[in-house]
Write an enzyme that holds these catalytic residues in place. Structure first.
Site, PDB file in Angstrom:
ATOM      1  N   HIS A   4       3.248  46.735  -8.237  1.00 59.30           N
ATOM      2  CA  HIS A   4       4.048  45.611  -7.731  1.00 59.30           C
ATOM      3  C   HIS A   4       4.528  44.822  -8.944  1.00 59.30           C
ATOM      4  O   HIS A   4       3.792  44.023  -9.520  1.00 59.30           O
ATOM      5  CB  HIS A   4       3.200  44.743  -6.803  1.00 59.30           C
ATOM      6  N   ARG A   5       5.762  45.042  -9.357  1.00 57.90           N
ATOM      7  CA  ARG A   5       6.278  44.485 -10.599  1.00 57.90           C
ATOM      8  C   ARG A   5       7.114  43.226 -10.394  1.00 57.90           C
ATOM      9  O   ARG A   5       6.950  42.246 -11.107  1.00 57.90           O
ATOM     10  CB  ARG A   5       7.125  45.538 -11.332  1.00 57.90           C
ATOM     11  N   LEU A  58      -8.514  43.446 -18.377  1.00 58.75           N
ATOM     12  CA  LEU A  58      -9.549  43.825 -19.325  1.00 58.75           C
ATOM     13  C   LEU A  58      -9.205  45.163 -19.976  1.00 58.75           C
ATOM     14  O   LEU A  58      -8.815  46.117 -19.291  1.00 58.75           O
ATOM     15  CB  LEU A  58     -10.887  43.922 -18.594  1.00 58.75           C
ATOM     16  N   SER A  59      -9.353  45.238 -21.296  1.00 58.26           N
ATOM     17  CA  SER A  59      -9.015  46.452 -22.038  1.00 58.26           C
ATOM     18  C   SER A  59     -10.267  47.273 -22.323  1.00 58.26           C
ATOM     19  O   SER A  59     -11.204  46.789 -22.974  1.00 58.26           O
ATOM     20  CB  SER A  59      -8.334  46.100 -23.363  1.00 58.26           C
ATOM     21  N   GLN A  60     -10.274  48.519 -21.873  1.00 62.57           N
ATOM     22  CA  GLN A  60     -11.408  49.402 -22.151  1.00 62.57           C
ATOM     23  C   GLN A  60     -11.409  49.887 -23.595  1.00 62.57           C
ATOM     24  O   GLN A  60     -12.402  50.456 -24.047  1.00 62.57           O
ATOM     25  CB  GLN A  60     -11.388  50.601 -21.200  1.00 62.57           C
ATOM     26  N   ARG A  67     -13.955  56.429 -23.011  1.00 59.02           N
ATOM     27  CA  ARG A  67     -13.673  55.899 -21.668  1.00 59.02           C
ATOM     28  C   ARG A  67     -13.183  56.977 -20.710  1.00 59.02           C
ATOM     29  O   ARG A  67     -13.176  56.783 -19.490  1.00 59.02           O
ATOM     30  CB  ARG A  67     -12.645  54.773 -21.735  1.00 59.02           C
ATOM     31  N   ASN A 103       4.857  34.784  -7.806  1.00 56.50           N
ATOM     32  CA  ASN A 103       5.444  33.733  -6.985  1.00 56.50           C
ATOM     33  C   ASN A 103       5.137  33.999  -5.515  1.00 56.50           C
ATOM     34  O   ASN A 103       4.732  35.108  -5.139  1.00 56.50           O
ATOM     35  CB  ASN A 103       6.949  33.595  -7.254  1.00 56.50           C
ATOM     36  N   ARG A 146      -0.239  45.738   1.321  1.00 56.33           N
ATOM     37  CA  ARG A 146      -1.598  46.139   0.971  1.00 56.33           C
ATOM     38  C   ARG A 146      -2.668  45.659   1.943  1.00 56.33           C
ATOM     39  O   ARG A 146      -3.818  46.105   1.862  1.00 56.33           O
ATOM     40  CB  ARG A 146      -1.932  45.648  -0.440  1.00 56.33           C
TER      41      ARG A 146
END
Length: 261
Positions: A107-108, A116-118, A184, A200, A211
């Site tokens: 959903h852009r 969070l970056s693995q 990972r 928004n 969803r």
């Protein structure tokens, strides 16, 4: 409405539901030279949308004597949803899986994400999200947890071995990143992640309509219903036409009265 957060020491290892926290909401400052004849109870986000709508017609005096929430109900009925795009809400989602976020970030339009970056975060003590389909079934949960624990042990071992393999890399931070980004690959889709989502009101409506429906994947559907409850309490006028109900599969879903606002 802000979700109650567990302390760091009490963070669960296995999540069976998402944790949703409101981080930010609109702040509206009415210009003194264009005052609106406000009626009824409303939030800053709702007033911002009403002000934007009234500006289009210079109808600040409120000729129809509508409350803010009645005004926005008519906006939804007429499908004039562009004014809802002025009101942005930021949420922190925790206790959701990377499988869920793979779907969510599709959903852009109208959304921004920070996850969070693995590659940088150590997942040797990561939490995991129990798939809704197996929650409450002891034998299924046990079999699932055994696989999870095996995958996490493999991750820990791989990080250690890769740190040794890349021992020639002098920058230890870069070396850890190289090890974690490779290791990972053995972690499952059920690995818990955290993501900040800003959208928004119009974008939130579109995502939640899709969803929270019965056809949505169970985990993201559960998250959508939780978000709908929070945003519905925060800004009722934007989400009042959603109805949460018990679907035939004995799980909560939601339906909407005004589509594609």
């Amino acid at each position: 409405m802000t979700a109650t957060q567990p302390t760091a020491a009490a963070m669960p290892r296995f999540y069976s539901e998402p944790v949703v926290t409101l981080l930010s909401r609109p702040v509206f400052t009415e210009p003194s030279h264009l005052p609106v004849n406000w009626l009824g109870e409303s939030t800053d986000g709702e007033r911002l949308a009403e002000f934007a709508g009234r500006l289009c017609y210079m109808s600040q005096r409120n000729p129809a004597s509508r409350s803010t929430r009645d005004y926005l109900e008519n906006i939804k009925k007429q499908g004039h949803g562009s004014v809802l795009e002025h009101a942005n809400y930021s949420l922190l989602l925790e206790g959701v899986s990377r499988s869920l976020t793979h779907e969510l970030v599709r959903h852009r339009a109208g959304f921004a994400y920070s996850q969070l970056s693995q590659r940088y975060v150590d997942e040797s003590e990561a939490a995991f999200v129990v798939p809704p389909a197996i929650v409450g079934d002891e034998s299924l949960e046990q079999a699932w947890r055994e696989q999870i624990e095996s995958a996490q042990a493999a991750y820990v071992a791989l990080v250690d071995q890769l740190m040794q393999r890349y021992g020639w890399v002098q920058d230890r931070v870069h070396r850890r990143k190289m090890a974690r980004e490779a290791a990972r690959g053995v972690l499952p889709n059920s690995t818990e992640t955290k993501i900040v989502v800003t959208g928004n009101a119009r974008a939130w409506r579109t995502m939640l309509e899709l969803r929270s429906s019965e056809g949505a994947e169970l985990e993201i559907r559960r998250m959508a219903v939780a978000v709908l409850r929070l945003l519905g309490d925060e800004a009722p006028a934007f989400f009042s036409d959603f109805e949460i109900y018990q679907a035939e599969d004995r799980r909560e879903a939601a339906r909407i009265a005004f589509h594609k606002v």
